[in-house]
Every structure is written in C-alpha cells, then in structure tokens.
Scaffold this active site. Sequence first.
Site, PDB file in Angstrom:
ATOM      1  N   VAL A   1       0.828  -1.207   0.000  1.00  0.00           N
ATOM      2  CA  VAL A   1       0.000   0.000   0.000  1.00  0.00           C
ATOM      3  C   VAL A   1       0.862   1.258   0.000  1.00  0.00           C
ATOM      4  O   VAL A   1       0.521   2.262  -0.652  1.00  0.00           O
ATOM      5  CB  VAL A   1      -0.994   0.001   1.188  1.00  0.00           C
TER       6      VAL A   1
ATOM      7  N   GLY B   1      -5.935  -6.498  -0.078  1.00  0.00           N
ATOM      8  CA  GLY B   1      -6.464  -5.537   0.882  1.00  0.00           C
ATOM      9  C   GLY B   1      -5.504  -4.366   1.044  1.00  0.00           C
ATOM     10  O   GLY B   1      -4.804  -3.992   0.109  1.00  0.00           O
ATOM     11  N   GLU B   2      -5.497  -3.775   2.222  1.00  0.00           N
ATOM     12  CA  GLU B   2      -4.648  -2.631   2.590  1.00  0.00           C
ATOM     13  C   GLU B   2      -5.092  -1.330   1.937  1.00  0.00           C
ATOM     14  O   GLU B   2      -4.730  -0.254   2.382  1.00  0.00           O
ATOM     15  CB  GLU B   2      -3.176  -2.874   2.225  1.00  0.00           C
ATOM     16  N   GLY B   3      -5.859  -1.391   0.841  1.00  0.00           N
ATOM     17  CA  GLY B   3      -6.175  -0.231   0.027  1.00  0.00           C
ATOM     18  C   GLY B   3      -5.497  -0.277  -1.326  1.00  0.00           C
ATOM     19  O   GLY B   3      -5.578   0.679  -2.105  1.00  0.00           O
TER      20      GLY B   3
ATOM     21  N   GLY C   1      -8.801   1.442   3.371  1.00  0.00           N
ATOM     22  CA  GLY C   1      -7.773   0.439   3.607  1.00  0.00           C
ATOM     23  C   GLY C   1      -8.129  -0.372   4.842  1.00  0.00           C
ATOM     24  O   GLY C   1      -8.936   0.054   5.668  1.00  0.00           O
TER      25      GLY C   1
END
Length: 368
Positions: free
Chosen positions: A98, A335-337, A192
Amino acid sequence: MMLETTIAAIRPADEAAMAAARELHGRLTKPAGSLGALEELSVRLAGLAGACPPPLPEPAAVAIFAGDHGVHAQGVSPWPQEVTAQMIGNFLAGGAVVNAFARQAGASVTVVDVGVATPLPTDPAVADAAGLDPAVLDPAVPRLVVASVRRGTRDLAVTAALTRDEALAAVQTGIRIADELIDAGAGILLTGDMGIGNTTPAAALIAAFTGVDALDATGRGTGVDDPTYAHKVAVVRAALARHIPDPTDPLGVLAAVGGLEHAALAGLILGAAARRTPVLLDGVIAVSAALAAAAFAPDAVSAMVAGHRSAEPGATVALRHLGLDPLIDLGLRLGEGTGALLALPVVTGAVRVLHEVATFDSAGVAEK
C-alpha cells in the site's frame, strides 16, 4: 449523536448536476459515449458534488483501519494474529505494498488502530492519540491514529463480536477520521484495512446484508487450503444461524458478526457521503462495510466508487447488491487499500475530462 447527525446530512445525488455533466459530454471533442464507463462515473461524481464539472478528486487520502478478531481462535486463518500489529509497523515504516502504491499516486496514508489485539511495534511518540493533525496531508509520512475501542473482537462463533456501544464507537471513529481528512483538504478518501482473519466477518456481513448462503459469500482470504476453507464456511454459516442478524438493523449486524475495522470503514463511508466527498472502495472488507453504510443510509451509495473486483467471491455479491461496477479487475486479494490506489488514476481521469477537454465549438472541430 454523531451517527444520527451524519446520516441526516446524506442527500440524494443532484440530478441537475448529473444532467449538466451528460450534456457537457455531448459537446466534448469525442464521439458520444466513447469513454464508456468513465462518462457515467464522471456524471455520478457531478451528482455527488452538486456541480459540473465536479472538483478534481485530489489530494487522495488512504485510511487503513486495523483490528483483530476473536474468531481467529476457530482456525480460519493460517497467519498468527500478531501479524496485524507487525504489518502496522510495516505501514508506518513505508514498506508495504500500500505504501508503494500510495507513493506512486501521491496519496497520504493514515493508519487507525481501532482494535488491534497485540501491542504495536512502534515508538509511542509517533502515535497521535488525539487524532490527525488537520494541517497536513503528507504522502511521504504515514501516520498512526490510536483510537482503539477494544483489543480485538470477541469470537463471533461463540457470542456477539461486539456490543452495540462498541460497534457504534467504531462507526463514529470512522466518521471522525473522514471529517479530519476532508478538513485537511482531501478530495477523495480511499478505504484500507488490516486484520488477520477479517475476511471471515466480512463474509458473515455480506451474507447477512444480501441474503446469500455462506458458501457464496466466503472466500479463501489469504489462501487457505480446502479443509480450512470448508471449516471457514461452516463457521460463517453457524454464526449466522446463531445470531440471526437483521439486515434492517445495521448496527446490530456489525455488533453480531462484524469487526472493528468493518464498522469504522462503514463510518468513513458515511462521513464521506455526508460531506459529498467520493470514497474509493478497495476489496472485500471495504464492500462488506459499504453494505452496512448503505443499510444506514441508502443515499450513501452515491459517494461510493468501486475500485476493483476482489478475487474474494463475496465482493462480487456485495457489489451487485450495491449496484456498483468495479473499475478494474486484476485478481487482487491483498487488501490494505491497494486495489483502490491502482484505480485512483481512472477516477481522476474521468473528472479531468470534464475540466480540460475542449468542446466542438471552442476547438473549431466539426461535428458529424
């Protein structure tokens, strides 16, 4: 109450601004409809802003909400729970995917501890317990906001994951972060998340809000083997049978089977919608939270932009329920953004067309 005030501020899209954006597209130096989904996206963003053209969606701010999950004790993830806190350290050091994508996009990164179970491996001096300094959105310096509601949820397979008050506190944390980032100048918020085991509550939320079977809402998360996947589906199905969550009571659904990061993300989305600021959704955690936000306030969907189609099957179920088409589909499931950040230039480009492309009249270009 903050939640009630926020919901009351969410309004439908501005039809006049949307009509103006469609009319402007018809006069730009390009064949009508030639930009495909970008044209409708720009129309939606005009409706959200109540202006044509809408403001450019910049600067961008990623808010990563982190929490842990009692259901981890059921063996639904092969990763140890301590990885949640370790990854926060990685975010703050700038070493995660990210961070790389945020630097590419010029987006700031704010990490919010809304319910991490283990102590964070960070210098307490970098933690901002009072919240984000509204004076700066520095893409080069990831920041931590400490807003822990509790150290991880309870095990949703055994009891409700959260009390209603805890779920409300997490939602209101998300609203506060949205307000702070927008007050600091952010023109678009990106979702995120971090939390080992968080695809299990996401699947339960998606099944609860859409009515699909647990099998259709549950994916392999970080990549579990077949026996673990079958067990994960069974855990989600049993939790839904135990709690019988009512989709018309979104706070109750979040409390029964949600996570603290899911509740906070729902709040972030509601806060952005109340401020008529677009929120670019990442993957399955974000879209499960978006279902809760839409249940609180159906008009909040007008602020949502689906960044990508997660490889998690529940994400497609949720997007279909919300009526959102993802901008990119790369088979992502990190994920995470990360997926939202990759989609950000698409959103910016959609709006920039309305600002910068000449009309046939102004350019002296003949129409057909």
